[in-house]
Structures are given as C-alpha cells and as structure tokens.
Design a protein around this motif. Structure first.
Motif, PDB file in Angstrom:
ATOM      1  N   THR A  67       0.831  -1.194   0.000  1.00  0.00           N
ATOM      2  CA  THR A  67       0.000   0.000   0.000  1.00  0.00           C
ATOM      3  C   THR A  67       0.869   1.249   0.000  1.00  0.00           C
ATOM      4  OG1 THR A  67      -1.814  -1.075   1.163  1.00  0.00           O
ATOM      5  CG2 THR A  67      -1.723   1.317   1.292  1.00  0.00           C
ATOM      6  N   VAL A  68       0.483   2.210  -0.807  1.00  0.00           N
ATOM      7  CA  VAL A  68       1.054   3.546  -0.727  1.00  0.00           C
ATOM      8  C   VAL A  68      -0.050   4.440  -0.180  1.00  0.00           C
ATOM      9  CG1 VAL A  68       2.132   5.434  -1.989  1.00  0.00           C
ATOM     10  CG2 VAL A  68       2.550   3.065  -2.688  1.00  0.00           C
ATOM     11  N   ASP A  69       0.131   4.927   1.024  1.00  0.00           N
ATOM     12  CA  ASP A  69      -0.921   5.652   1.742  1.00  0.00           C
ATOM     13  C   ASP A  69      -0.352   6.967   2.264  1.00  0.00           C
ATOM     14  OD1 ASP A  69      -3.179   6.423   3.014  1.00  0.00           O
ATOM     15  OD2 ASP A  69      -3.017   4.986   4.650  1.00  0.00           O
ATOM     16  N   PRO A  70      -0.280   8.004   1.432  1.00  0.00           N
ATOM     17  CA  PRO A  70       0.319   9.270   1.867  1.00  0.00           C
ATOM     18  C   PRO A  70      -0.472   9.901   3.002  1.00  0.00           C
ATOM     19  CG  PRO A  70       0.047   9.200  -0.528  1.00  0.00           C
ATOM     20  CD  PRO A  70      -0.732   8.062   0.039  1.00  0.00           C
ATOM     21  N   GLY A  71       0.230  10.333   4.026  1.00  0.00           N
ATOM     22  CA  GLY A  71      -0.431  11.044   5.105  1.00  0.00           C
ATOM     23  C   GLY A  71      -0.847  12.443   4.671  1.00  0.00           C
ATOM     24  N   SER A  72      -1.899  12.984   5.295  1.00  0.00           N
ATOM     25  CA  SER A  72      -2.356  14.333   4.978  1.00  0.00           C
ATOM     26  C   SER A  72      -1.313  15.353   5.426  1.00  0.00           C
ATOM     27  CB  SER A  72      -3.689  14.610   5.672  1.00  0.00           C
ATOM     28  OG  SER A  72      -4.679  13.703   5.219  1.00  0.00           O
ATOM     29  N   GLU A  73      -1.120  16.387   4.623  1.00  0.00           N
ATOM     30  CA  GLU A  73      -0.077  17.366   4.893  1.00  0.00           C
ATOM     31  C   GLU A  73      -0.571  18.777   4.593  1.00  0.00           C
ATOM     32  OE1 GLU A  73       2.603  16.513   6.323  1.00  0.00           O
ATOM     33  OE2 GLU A  73       2.649  14.343   5.990  1.00  0.00           O
ATOM     34  N   TRP A  74       0.257  19.759   4.977  1.00  0.00           N
ATOM     35  CA  TRP A  74       0.004  21.162   4.675  1.00  0.00           C
ATOM     36  C   TRP A  74       1.048  21.646   3.681  1.00  0.00           C
ATOM     37  CZ3 TRP A  74      -4.229  23.598   6.810  1.00  0.00           C
ATOM     38  CH2 TRP A  74      -4.837  22.949   7.880  1.00  0.00           C
ATOM     39  N   GLY A  75       0.719  22.693   2.939  1.00  0.00           N
ATOM     40  CA  GLY A  75       1.670  23.262   1.989  1.00  0.00           C
ATOM     41  C   GLY A  75       1.250  24.678   1.623  1.00  0.00           C
ATOM     42  N   TRP A  76       1.994  25.296   0.705  1.00  0.00           N
ATOM     43  CA  TRP A  76       1.634  26.642   0.258  1.00  0.00           C
ATOM     44  C   TRP A  76       1.223  26.623  -1.205  1.00  0.00           C
ATOM     45  CZ3 TRP A  76       4.437  28.785  -3.702  1.00  0.00           C
ATOM     46  CH2 TRP A  76       5.719  28.302  -3.917  1.00  0.00           C
ATOM     47  N   LEU A  92      -3.050  29.526 -13.975  1.00  0.00           N
ATOM     48  CA  LEU A  92      -1.841  28.725 -13.800  1.00  0.00           C
ATOM     49  C   LEU A  92      -1.562  28.661 -12.303  1.00  0.00           C
ATOM     50  CD1 LEU A  92       0.661  27.254 -14.974  1.00  0.00           C
ATOM     51  CD2 LEU A  92       1.814  29.481 -14.977  1.00  0.00           C
ATOM     52  N   GLY A  93      -1.618  27.450 -11.733  1.00  0.00           N
ATOM     53  CA  GLY A  93      -1.448  27.289 -10.291  1.00  0.00           C
ATOM     54  C   GLY A  93      -0.273  26.392  -9.943  1.00  0.00           C
ATOM     55  N   TYR A  94       0.277  26.623  -8.758  1.00  0.00           N
ATOM     56  CA  TYR A  94       1.389  25.799  -8.274  1.00  0.00           C
ATOM     57  C   TYR A  94       1.182  25.503  -6.793  1.00  0.00           C
ATOM     58  CZ  TYR A  94       6.030  24.361  -6.794  1.00  0.00           C
ATOM     59  OH  TYR A  94       7.078  23.658  -6.262  1.00  0.00           O
ATOM     60  N   MET A  95       1.272  24.224  -6.420  1.00  0.00           N
ATOM     61  CA  MET A  95       1.134  23.785  -5.043  1.00  0.00           C
ATOM     62  C   MET A  95       2.399  23.065  -4.617  1.00  0.00           C
ATOM     63  SD  MET A  95      -2.794  22.697  -5.640  1.00  0.00           S
ATOM     64  CE  MET A  95      -2.475  22.900  -7.392  1.00  0.00           C
ATOM     65  N   ASP A  96       3.080  23.622  -3.627  1.00  0.00           N
ATOM     66  CA  ASP A  96       4.337  23.061  -3.145  1.00  0.00           C
ATOM     67  C   ASP A  96       4.052  22.083  -2.026  1.00  0.00           C
ATOM     68  OD1 ASP A  96       7.432  23.375  -3.083  1.00  0.00           O
ATOM     69  OD2 ASP A  96       6.832  23.567  -0.988  1.00  0.00           O
ATOM     70  N   GLY A  97       4.423  20.819  -2.243  1.00  0.00           N
ATOM     71  CA  GLY A  97       4.047  19.773  -1.307  1.00  0.00           C
ATOM     72  C   GLY A  97       5.020  19.581  -0.162  1.00  0.00           C
ATOM     73  N   ASP A  98       4.488  19.095   0.962  1.00  0.00           N
ATOM     74  CA  ASP A  98       5.302  18.674   2.091  1.00  0.00           C
ATOM     75  C   ASP A  98       5.562  17.174   1.955  1.00  0.00           C
ATOM     76  OD1 ASP A  98       6.725  18.755   4.388  1.00  0.00           O
ATOM     77  OD2 ASP A  98       5.086  19.409   5.687  1.00  0.00           O
ATOM     78  N   ASN A  99       6.404  16.633   2.818  1.00  0.00           N
ATOM     79  CA  ASN A  99       6.781  15.229   2.710  1.00  0.00           C
ATOM     80  C   ASN A  99       5.646  14.342   3.208  1.00  0.00           C
ATOM     81  OD1 ASN A  99       8.675  13.398   1.834  1.00  0.00           O
ATOM     82  ND2 ASN A  99       9.690  13.229   3.811  1.00  0.00           N
ATOM     83  N   HIS A 100       5.092  13.484   2.339  1.00  0.00           N
ATOM     84  CA  HIS A 100       4.046  12.533   2.710  1.00  0.00           C
ATOM     85  C   HIS A 100       4.679  11.341   3.435  1.00  0.00           C
ATOM     86  CE1 HIS A 100       0.550  14.217   0.756  1.00  0.00           C
ATOM     87  NE2 HIS A 100       1.161  14.281  -0.413  1.00  0.00           N
ATOM     88  N   THR A 101       4.192  11.059   4.620  1.00  0.00           N
ATOM     89  CA  THR A 101       4.632   9.868   5.338  1.00  0.00           C
ATOM     90  C   THR A 101       3.426   9.233   6.026  1.00  0.00           C
ATOM     91  OG1 THR A 101       5.154  11.153   7.318  1.00  0.00           O
ATOM     92  CG2 THR A 101       6.965  10.740   5.770  1.00  0.00           C
TER      93      THR A 101
END
Length: 263
Positions: A67-76, A92-101
């Motif tokens: 299973t790949v189950d990314p945890g919920s995260e916050w970003g800008w 045109l949008g950009y979402m910078d992700g945090d580390n999914h664990t």
C-alpha cells in the motif's frame, strides 16, 4: 531556477494562449485585461492505493502487493489568473508539497497478488509532490457581484521529490543485509476545482479565496534492492528490482488572499 523548471511543462500552452489571443482580436480584447494573483496555504489529503509490484528483470516470476498511503499534509499555494472576457478565466497554479509519510496498519507486503481487500498494509514510501495546474474557469455571476463562485478544470503536472522508502522499511531490509530505493516518475494528469472569491468591496482590489481542488496522476513506482555492502566493480549492484503503477489522486483545500489588477 528550480521552481521555474517545475512550471515549465505547463508554461508552453499558456504562452501559446497568450500569443494567439493578444495578437489577434478574435475575442474582442480591445480594452484592459484583468489578472488575479492569489497566494496562501492548503491542506492536502491523498487516498491510498494498493500497488502490485512485479519483477522488472523477468528472471524471477514473483511480485508482491503493498500500500502507498500518503499522510495528509500542509503546503503553500500560488496562482496567476488571466480573465480575457467576462465569466471566463485561465489559471496557472502551483502547489508546493510537504513530505508525505504514513506508518499505520499491520504489514508492509503481501506475496499474494490476489489479496485485494482483507489485509491493510503499512505505507512503504515517503515522498513530496509538487503540483502545477493549468485550468479554464467559469464564473456564472455578473462581475459586479462581491461574491464570485466558480468551477474549473484542466491539466496537471505532478513532480515527485524527496522520495524513498520509509525509515522503518530501511531498517527491516538492513536485517537481511539489503538497502532499498524508491523512485516515482513525474506524471501528467487532469484537475478540476470549485471555489469562491469574496471581494472586500466594489472599490477594493483585494479578495479572499476558498477552493477545493482535485488532481489525478498515474505514475510508475520502482523499488530497487541493493546489497548493503557494495559488490565488486564488475558485478551488477542491484539485487532485485520491482515496479508497479501508482495512482496519486489528492484533494486539496486552499485558503488564499488575492489581488486583482488590470493592464
């Protein structure tokens, strides 16, 4: 420069849209055009996906399911919107992700590829996802309204960075004299969204935005196992290699402040 590289896959179609509409007045663009810049934060929640890994070399006809189950995260979040005509916008949008664990559930792997429902597996990977979107948006209300709901849809490009197996997986592999490496390929997909702009006043250029955004991308995930002790130079270092298709389909809830201006 690194951030601009992540925008590159969707800048080309946006530049084409600008050049084809601004140079020719086929849309009747004779006056100033409106633009909106929005910046803020978002909460991202991605669904889990059971991945069937198969042997890349075909020397051993084996595989496993995990299973790949990314945890919920916050970003800008940042976007630029062009409104060439009333009721329509190109964003045109950009979402910078945090580390999914994620580290929940029972087991990491199942050797039974037919076992789809009965066992919950722990997430084996960690990664961040930077998402770029290009969307066409429709505003149903008159532009004089202070509250502007909208819907939109378009294409997305997801870049996976900081990827690798979870530390717990690395520790488990070390007990067998192995180390692991996870890799995910960047992927095109689609996106759709619904949101609303709350303008601060008829004479104000500032607004507050709330939006729900969905993106979906299918990518190839590869797990490679290496001997913990590097082999001689003439020996292939990869102990075993597996790959599987992974669907990354997060929901994002965005809250941002925007500024509207014209040229």
């Amino acid at each position: 420069m690194k951030r601009m590289f992540k925008f590159a896959p969707v800048l080309a179609p946006l530049a084409l849209a600008f050049s084809s509409t601004v140079s020719a007045n086929g849309l009747g663009l004779t006056g100033p055009q409106d633009f909106i810049v929005r910046a803020g934060g978002y909460y991202i929640s991605a669904g889990d996906d059971k991945v069937s890994f198969v042997d890349d070399t075909f020397e051993n006809f084996d595989g496993f399911r995990s299973t790949v189950d990314p945890g919920s995260e916050w970003g800008w979040y940042l976007n630029l919107e062009w409104q060439p005509i009333e009721h329509w916008g190109i964003e045109l949008g950009y979402m910078d992700g945090d580390n999914h664990t994620s580290t929940h559930a029972d087991d990491f792997f199942s050797l039974d590829l037919d076992d789809l429902e009965d066992v919950e597996y722990r997430d084996v990977a960690r990664f961040d996802a930077d998402i770029t979107t290009l969307s066409l948006k429709f505003y149903p209300l008159d532009e004089s309204c202070l509250v502007q709901p909208y819907v939109g849809g378009g294409i997305s490009y997801t870049h996976f960075g900081e990827r690798g197996p979870n530390n717990i997986v690395q520790d488990d592999l070390a007990e067998f004299g192995l180390r692991g490496d996870f890799d995910l390929g960047s992927s095109w997909g689609y996106t759709w969204q619904a949101g609303v702009d709350f303008n601060f006043g008829h004479d104000s250029a500032w607004l507050l935005n709330f939006a729900a955004v969905y993106t979906r991308a299918t990518t190839d995930m590869r797990l490679q196992l290496f001997d913990d002790v590097p082999p001689p130079a003439d020996v292939e270092p990869i102990f075993e290699s597996y790959s599987g298709d992974y669907i990354y389909d997060p929901w994002m809830l965005n809250l941002s402040v925007g500024y509207k201006f014209s040229f």
